[in-house]
Design a protein around this motif. Structure first.
Motif, PDB file in Angstrom:
ATOM      1  N   ASN A 541       0.818  -1.213   0.000  1.00 16.13           N
ATOM      2  CA  ASN A 541       0.000   0.000   0.000  1.00 16.13           C
ATOM      3  C   ASN A 541       0.851   1.262   0.000  1.00 16.13           C
ATOM      4  O   ASN A 541       0.497   2.270  -0.625  1.00 16.13           O
ATOM      5  CB  ASN A 541      -0.929   0.010   1.220  1.00 16.13           C
ATOM      6  N   TYR A 542       1.976   1.218   0.714  1.00 15.88           N
ATOM      7  CA  TYR A 542       2.874   2.377   0.733  1.00 15.88           C
ATOM      8  C   TYR A 542       3.334   2.693  -0.688  1.00 15.88           C
ATOM      9  O   TYR A 542       3.290   3.848  -1.142  1.00 15.88           O
ATOM     10  CB  TYR A 542       4.070   2.094   1.642  1.00 15.88           C
ATOM     11  N   LEU A 543       3.780   1.665  -1.405  1.00 18.74           N
ATOM     12  CA  LEU A 543       4.276   1.872  -2.767  1.00 18.74           C
ATOM     13  C   LEU A 543       3.146   2.295  -3.703  1.00 18.74           C
ATOM     14  O   LEU A 543       3.363   3.099  -4.622  1.00 18.74           O
ATOM     15  CB  LEU A 543       4.940   0.599  -3.281  1.00 18.74           C
ATOM     16  N   PHE A 544       1.936   1.774  -3.474  1.00 19.63           N
ATOM     17  CA  PHE A 544       0.802   2.139  -4.323  1.00 19.63           C
ATOM     18  C   PHE A 544       0.451   3.613  -4.145  1.00 19.63           C
ATOM     19  O   PHE A 544       0.258   4.344  -5.133  1.00 19.63           O
ATOM     20  CB  PHE A 544      -0.398   1.258  -3.979  1.00 19.63           C
ATOM     21  N   ILE A 545       0.388   4.088  -2.902  1.00 23.49           N
ATOM     22  CA  ILE A 545       0.088   5.497  -2.646  1.00 23.49           C
ATOM     23  C   ILE A 545       1.208   6.381  -3.180  1.00 23.49           C
ATOM     24  O   ILE A 545       0.956   7.440  -3.776  1.00 23.49           O
ATOM     25  CB  ILE A 545      -0.129   5.731  -1.137  1.00 23.49           C
ATOM     26  N   ALA A 546       2.458   5.955  -2.981  1.00 22.53           N
ATOM     27  CA  ALA A 546       3.591   6.739  -3.488  1.00 22.53           C
ATOM     28  C   ALA A 546       3.515   6.873  -5.006  1.00 22.53           C
ATOM     29  O   ALA A 546       3.786   7.951  -5.568  1.00 22.53           O
ATOM     30  CB  ALA A 546       4.901   6.080  -3.083  1.00 22.53           C
ATOM     31  N   ARG A 547       3.146   5.801  -5.670  1.00 26.50           N
ATOM     32  CA  ARG A 547       3.040   5.852  -7.130  1.00 26.50           C
ATOM     33  C   ARG A 547       1.909   6.787  -7.562  1.00 26.50           C
ATOM     34  O   ARG A 547       2.070   7.595  -8.493  1.00 26.50           O
ATOM     35  CB  ARG A 547       2.815   4.448  -7.689  1.00 26.50           C
ATOM     36  N   LEU A 548       0.762   6.685  -6.904  1.00 26.33           N
ATOM     37  CA  LEU A 548      -0.356   7.560  -7.258  1.00 26.33           C
ATOM     38  C   LEU A 548       0.005   9.028  -7.068  1.00 26.33           C
ATOM     39  O   LEU A 548      -0.303   9.872  -7.923  1.00 26.33           O
ATOM     40  CB  LEU A 548      -1.578   7.210  -6.407  1.00 26.33           C
ATOM     41  N   ASN A 549       0.658   9.344  -5.964  1.00 30.71           N
ATOM     42  CA  ASN A 549       1.047  10.741  -5.728  1.00 30.71           C
ATOM     43  C   ASN A 549       2.050  11.216  -6.771  1.00 30.71           C
ATOM     44  O   ASN A 549       2.001  12.368  -7.222  1.00 30.71           O
ATOM     45  CB  ASN A 549       1.628  10.892  -4.326  1.00 30.71           C
ATOM     46  N   ALA A 550       2.979  10.332  -7.167  1.00 28.21           N
ATOM     47  CA  ALA A 550       3.962  10.707  -8.190  1.00 28.21           C
ATOM     48  C   ALA A 550       3.281  10.928  -9.532  1.00 28.21           C
ATOM     49  O   ALA A 550       3.628  11.866 -10.278  1.00 28.21           O
ATOM     50  CB  ALA A 550       5.031   9.623  -8.294  1.00 28.21           C
ATOM     51  N   LEU A 551       2.307  10.093  -9.871  1.00 24.95           N
ATOM     52  CA  LEU A 551       1.581  10.260 -11.129  1.00 24.95           C
ATOM     53  C   LEU A 551       0.770  11.552 -11.118  1.00 24.95           C
ATOM     54  O   LEU A 551       0.671  12.246 -12.143  1.00 24.95           O
ATOM     55  CB  LEU A 551       0.657   9.063 -11.350  1.00 24.95           C
ATOM     56  N   ARG A 552       0.174  11.869  -9.991  1.00 28.51           N
ATOM     57  CA  ARG A 552      -0.603  13.111  -9.880  1.00 28.51           C
ATOM     58  C   ARG A 552       0.283  14.326 -10.143  1.00 28.51           C
ATOM     59  O   ARG A 552      -0.105  15.246 -10.868  1.00 28.51           O
ATOM     60  CB  ARG A 552      -1.232  13.196  -8.488  1.00 28.51           C
ATOM     61  N   ARG A 553       1.481  14.315  -9.564  1.00 27.28           N
ATOM     62  CA  ARG A 553       2.400  15.436  -9.800  1.00 27.28           C
ATOM     63  C   ARG A 553       2.887  15.459 -11.239  1.00 27.28           C
ATOM     64  O   ARG A 553       3.028  16.527 -11.849  1.00 27.28           O
ATOM     65  CB  ARG A 553       3.596  15.349  -8.844  1.00 27.28           C
TER      66      ARG A 553
END
Length: 735
Positions: A541-553
């Motif tokens: 989940n940590y990596l999934f949220i990190a990826r989503l935040n990176a994609l948003r930026r």
């Protein structure tokens, strides 16, 4: 050195168990705030020595204040309860008023400012640029959540000192992060009872009807235990009660009901010289007078915030906090229970003061656990029910920039928890209705900015995944990442915490550190994940949220325009599917499709702005990505498996920072066994330059790692077992 997003990996190692027998003798102290004194200076954000609350002030000498973000919408925010995060200074755990017991989930567990400061890279690695921390000021016994404050300038000693809060703010700012403090103004602790109703509920009263008048307030403590103040002996040192009846007084300002209806007080008679309401308990949440003047839960003394005298005290205290601690924004607790005329005075005063320090867009965000009609009155300049869809606003300056909205959460909750996926169509309907009601104009940036906070979980509710599944949570996380507004992530979701039960009862307020309390609450055959150390930066989940935040930026960048809030949705809506297209420019558009049905595939068809033959690909999946070719007229069609969520973009995928996706031995592993060698391996999610190995360190020492593969997706170090001493060992990957 700063860390790259999601690139830290922390692994704890212990070659055995070492017991330390250290004895700390600490005597609990009861320190009063208000005027600055030698006794309270370590915890007081106020520097004024006179006992004049309306003149309190703060200062951070020789300090350069951190500027506001250019656009609050560009942030992702991480919410935590400070006591339930990380314990950096055990010696303060029982320093004031007691209530510390790590075995009981309803008691204090020792989290503090120092512990949070040490773990900031963990939050930054997830891609969250803002942290919302629970209230910081003095509470009584236990009150680990910090919402029963007895003071508004003295920090709770169990959380840390003024210097430690400043260290937290400074450290966050060096990492490019912003600190948002939860502030409470509607109520304080429970120091009074209503005369004749000690130990029982007091029916609500307003003014005087026959022989029934508003109540006298009676302190719960004996007179000798009260504070000396300019108003005599008082339970609170800066806010004072007075049982003198004013037969001609009324309640100033306009109140607003749950449906946005304006109400004026037409009566007379109240205790206007008291800083508190004397009206009894809040029992009817649809009565505008009760919700503004009643005592919340019958346990929280209600401040008379509609009165200018009380407003000036609280304004001075808010300014002192910003000046002394370089705070970047406030999350406002229970604003729906505060008269609007308070915010019309407080909000501009706070913003102007912050602006004088270099914070041009100080954040003010409310807890909007209320109807849209009600929070429309306190968003921006505010609209009542007679102003929707017009350019008319409630008189006076802007108040909140945005807030935590529940409308979308309830649609998600109903769709997933009650297996009613048709509620996916509520998102577009709610957004269109909301935009006709609320004012989102930001005078600091001279443009409209929709800055509501969207969430899957928070500290007041059951965790969604505890009632459904991790797959349901992932769909929700995708939606809040790309939906208009600001995504809010609740501590523990990144580690898939799933303790069942209401957060208000303590169940879903697990801490990230190892916990005895949660060992007694197994959620799986192996126990409860919340019982161990959970600062694992390689969890799924940590990596999934990190990826989503990176994609948003990567796809919305720094926002900066009104275009970011424009939404394209299919009409009619697609059965059980949330579908929308959004971007901050034509080149940045993202199409998001989410199937809310838990067991059935759905066919999604919508019309897009892309030209025929344009190839779209999903940016969320890391392998086997969905690819779609746009048909004639922008036709976009695909099949979505149950609980599938995709974000489609044209052309090449935008690059995002690399992440450490695995560590061996794993996080919190315990090493034991015969002498030999130990190999430590870090795996990246993309090819790296060979110099990446030089940026990996063990316990602060670099130069031991080398690339294992030609593209350096793995780096390793081989160590002799005997080189590891007893204790915790940390692996870091730096920029």
């Amino acid at each position: 050195m700063p860390t790259m997003p999601a690139s830290w990996a922390t692994a704890q190692r212990a070659t055995g168990l070492l017991l330390y027998s250290c004895l700390f003798l600490l005597l609990p102290t009861r320190t009063s705030a208000a005027p600055l004194t030698e006794a309270n200076a370590k915890w007081n954000v106020n520097l004024e020595e006179r006992h004049a609350p309306e003149s309190y002030r703060g200062e951070w000498r020789n300090h350069t204040y951190f500027p506001s973000p250019g656009d609050w919408r560009s942030l992702s925010i991480y919410q935590l309860i400070t006591d339930r995060f990380a314990d950096g200074e055990p010696r303060n755990n029982d320093l004031y008023q007691g209530g510390f017991d790590v075995r009981d989930m309803t008691y204090r567990h020792g989290g503090d400012f120092l512990g949070l400061t040490q773990k900031l890279p963990y939050i930054k690695g997830m891609g969250c640029q803002g942290i919302w921390i629970s209230p910081i000021f003095q509470n009584g016994f236990n009150s680990y959540h910090q919402y029963s404050q007895t003071d508004f300038t003295l920090l709770d000693q169990r959380l840390g000192t003024l210097d430690e809060l400043r260290q937290l703010a400074d450290s966050a700012h060096r990492l490019g992060m912003y600190v948002i403090v939860d502030v409470v103004m509607n109520h304080m602790g429970n120091e009074f009872f209503f005369e004749g109703h000690q130990g029982e509920s007091a029916p609500f009263r307003i003014h005087e009807e026959g022989s029934r008048r508003e109540y006298h307030l009676r302190p719960r403590r004996s007179n000798s235990d009260l504070h000396w103040t300019p108003a005599g002996r008082q339970p609170y040192i800066d806010f004072w009660y007075n049982n003198t009846w004013d037969a001609d007084a009324s309640y100033p300002g306009t109140l607003y009901g749950q449906h946005g209806e304006p109400v004026e007080d037409q009566g007379q008679g109240t205790y206007s010289s008291s800083d508190f309401h004397h009206n009894g308990d809040l029992q009817d949440y649809y009565d505008p007078f009760q919700i503004h003047f009643g005592k919340l839960y019958g346990t929280m003394d209600d401040l008379r915030l509609e009165h200018a005298r009380v407003q000036q005290k609280y304004i001075a205290m808010s300014k002192a906090l910003i000046s002394s601690c370089d705070i970047d924004g406030f999350r406002v607790d229970t604003p729906m229970q505060v008269p609007l005329n308070f915010y019309k005075a407080w909000a501009p005063a706070v913003r102007e003061h912050a602006k004088s320090l270099g914070k041009a867009s100080f954040g003010l965000f409310g807890e909007f656990y209320v109807t849209p009609e009600r929070y429309a009155t306190m968003t921006g300049r505010g609209r009542d029910r007679n102003m929707y869809g017009t350019d008319r606003f409630i008189d006076g300056p802007a108040t909140m920039k945005g807030g935590i909205v529940y409308s979308y959460y309830w649609y998600m909750f109903t769709a997933f928890v009650y297996s009613q996926p048709q509620y996916a169509d509520g998102f577009a309907l709610a957004y269109a209705e909301e935009r006709s009601m609320i004012d989102v104009y930001d005078p600091a940036n001279a443009q409209n900015e929709y800055a509501m906070w969207n969430f899957c979980n928070n500290h007041d509710n059951w965790r969604l995944q505890s009632m459904t599944s991790t797959r349901h949570l992932h769909v929700c996380l995708v939606v809040i990442t790309f939906w208009p507004g600001i995504p809010l992530h609740y501590a523990g979701d990144e580690q898939n915490f799933d303790s069942p039960g209401s957060a208000l009862d303590g169940w879903a307020r697990e801490e990230l550190g190892a916990s005895l309390a949660w060992q007694a609450v197994p959620t799986h055959q192996s126990g409860n994940v919340a019982s161990r150390d959970n600062f694992d930066m390689t969890s799924g989940n940590y990596l999934f949220i990190a990826r989503l935040n990176a994609l948003r930026r990567a796809h919305f960048e720094s926002f900066g325009s009104e275009e970011c809030d424009k939404l394209m949705t299919p009409s009619p809506p697609i059965q059980d599917v949330l579908a929308f297209i959004r971007g901050c420019s034509e080149e940045q558009r993202v199409a998001v499709l989410a199937n809310f049905h838990g067991t059935e595939t759905r066919e999604a068809l919508l019309w897009s702005p892309w030209q025929e033959h344009t190839e779209l690909q999903d940016i969320i999946a890391t392998s086997g990505q969905l690819r779609i070719v746009v048909g004639a007229g922008g036709r976009l069609q695909t099949s979505l498996p149950p609980l599938a969520a995709v974000a489609l973009v044209p052309g090449l995928r935008r690059s995002i920072p690399p992440s450490v996706v695995a560590v061996s031995p794993s996080h919190a592993a315990v090493l034991s066994g015969p002498a030999g060698t130990v190999q430590i391996v870090l795996s990246f999610d993309q090819p790296m330059h060979s110099s990446a190995a030089d940026g990996v360190s063990l316990d602060g020492f670099a130069g031991m790692f080398s690339c294992m593969t030609a593209n350096c997706t793995k780096v390793a170090a081989t160590m002799l077992f005997e080189t590891f001493c007893d204790g915790v060992h940390v692996v870091e990957a730096l920029e």
